[in-house]
Write a protein that holds these residues in place. Structure first.
Motif, PDB file in Angstrom:
ATOM      1  N   CYS A 192      -7.676  -5.808   0.935  1.00 29.61           N
ATOM      2  CA  CYS A 192      -7.945  -5.265  -0.652  1.00 29.61           C
ATOM      3  C   CYS A 192      -7.154  -6.493  -2.313  1.00 29.61           C
ATOM      4  CB  CYS A 192      -6.864  -4.589  -0.713  1.00 29.61           C
ATOM      5  SG  CYS A 192      -6.801  -3.728  -2.604  1.00 29.61           S
ATOM      6  N   CYS A 213      -3.532  -4.639  -3.576  1.00 33.46           N
ATOM      7  CA  CYS A 213      -2.365  -4.098  -3.596  1.00 33.46           C
ATOM      8  C   CYS A 213      -2.669  -5.145  -1.802  1.00 33.46           C
ATOM      9  CB  CYS A 213      -2.364  -2.426  -3.006  1.00 33.46           C
ATOM     10  SG  CYS A 213      -3.362  -2.131  -1.428  1.00 33.46           S
ATOM     11  N   ASN A 247      -3.592  -4.632   1.274  1.00 33.00           N
ATOM     12  CA  ASN A 247      -3.790  -3.379   2.175  1.00 33.00           C
ATOM     13  C   ASN A 247      -5.446  -3.961   2.414  1.00 33.00           C
ATOM     14  OD1 ASN A 247      -4.193  -1.182   4.062  1.00 33.00           O
ATOM     15  ND2 ASN A 247      -5.393  -0.333   2.856  1.00 33.00           N
ATOM     16  N   CYS A 284     -10.949  -0.094  -1.336  1.00 28.90           N
ATOM     17  CA  CYS A 284      -9.306   0.342   0.033  1.00 28.90           C
ATOM     18  C   CYS A 284      -8.731   1.806  -0.244  1.00 28.90           C
ATOM     19  CB  CYS A 284      -8.426  -0.416  -1.376  1.00 28.90           C
ATOM     20  SG  CYS A 284      -6.837  -0.554  -0.996  1.00 28.90           S
ATOM     21  N   CYS A 317      -5.447   2.096  -2.659  1.00 29.18           N
ATOM     22  CA  CYS A 317      -5.689   2.636  -4.198  1.00 29.18           C
ATOM     23  C   CYS A 317      -6.967   2.187  -4.323  1.00 29.18           C
ATOM     24  CB  CYS A 317      -4.895   0.731  -5.075  1.00 29.18           C
ATOM     25  SG  CYS A 317      -5.903  -0.830  -4.414  1.00 29.18           S
TER      26      CYS A 317
HETATM   27 ZN    ZN Z   1      -5.691  -0.994  -2.672  1.00 27.27          ZN
END
Ligand code: ZN
Length: 152
Positions: free
Chosen positions: A121, A124, A126, A141, A144
């Protein structure tokens, strides 16, 4: 001459020749003359005379004009005829050619092992396992909801 000044565009060759030297029997190396056949000249002969493609198609495969293809083919035939008639060795070497990207594209930080296994992502950070058949750019994601980018 003008032709020396003009930059030469590379000719596309699918694979390098497996055998790159032909020598007539019974002629000592010291008296042997050789002709040097360029890699793209061998490719031209192969496409036109062995695979029997139309000249137009050969030119397209090598990404050159028909005129250039004709010139390369003529040069190749002349060299081969010279070797056969005058008992010269043929060395296949050099020239101005390019291999398809798939065969030479290794390196540059890109893994040779095919598609990525992880999507990341960009918002963020991830990481999620890549889903087969679904590009990272279409995957959301879990944390988020942003669209992912390829990880490796
Ligand atoms: Zn994210």
């Amino acid at each position: 001459m003008l032709i020396m000044v003009r930059p030469i565009r590379p000719r596309f060759v699918r694979e390098l020749p497996r055998i790159d030297y032909f020598k007539p029997r019974g002629i000592p190396l010291s008296t042997l003359n050789e002709v040097v056949l360029k890699v793209e000249e061998l490719e031209a002969i192969k496409l036109k005379d062995l695979e029997c493609l139309e000249q137009e198609e050969c030119a397209k495969k090598m990404k050159i004009s028909r005129g250039t293809f004709q010139r390369i083919l003529n040069s190749a035939k002349k060299k081969i005829a010279d070797a056969l008639v005058n008992g010269k060795a043929i060395k296949v070497e050099g020239g101005n050619y390019k291999m398809p990207v798939a065969r030479t594209g290794r390196g540059f930080g890109r893994r040779a092992g095919g598609p990525p296994t992880v999507c990341v992502c960009p918002v963020c950070g991830n990481q999620q396992a890549k889903v087969a058949g679904l590009p990272c750019s279409q995957m959301k994601c879990n944390k988020c909801g942003s669209l992912m980018v390829r990880g490796n």
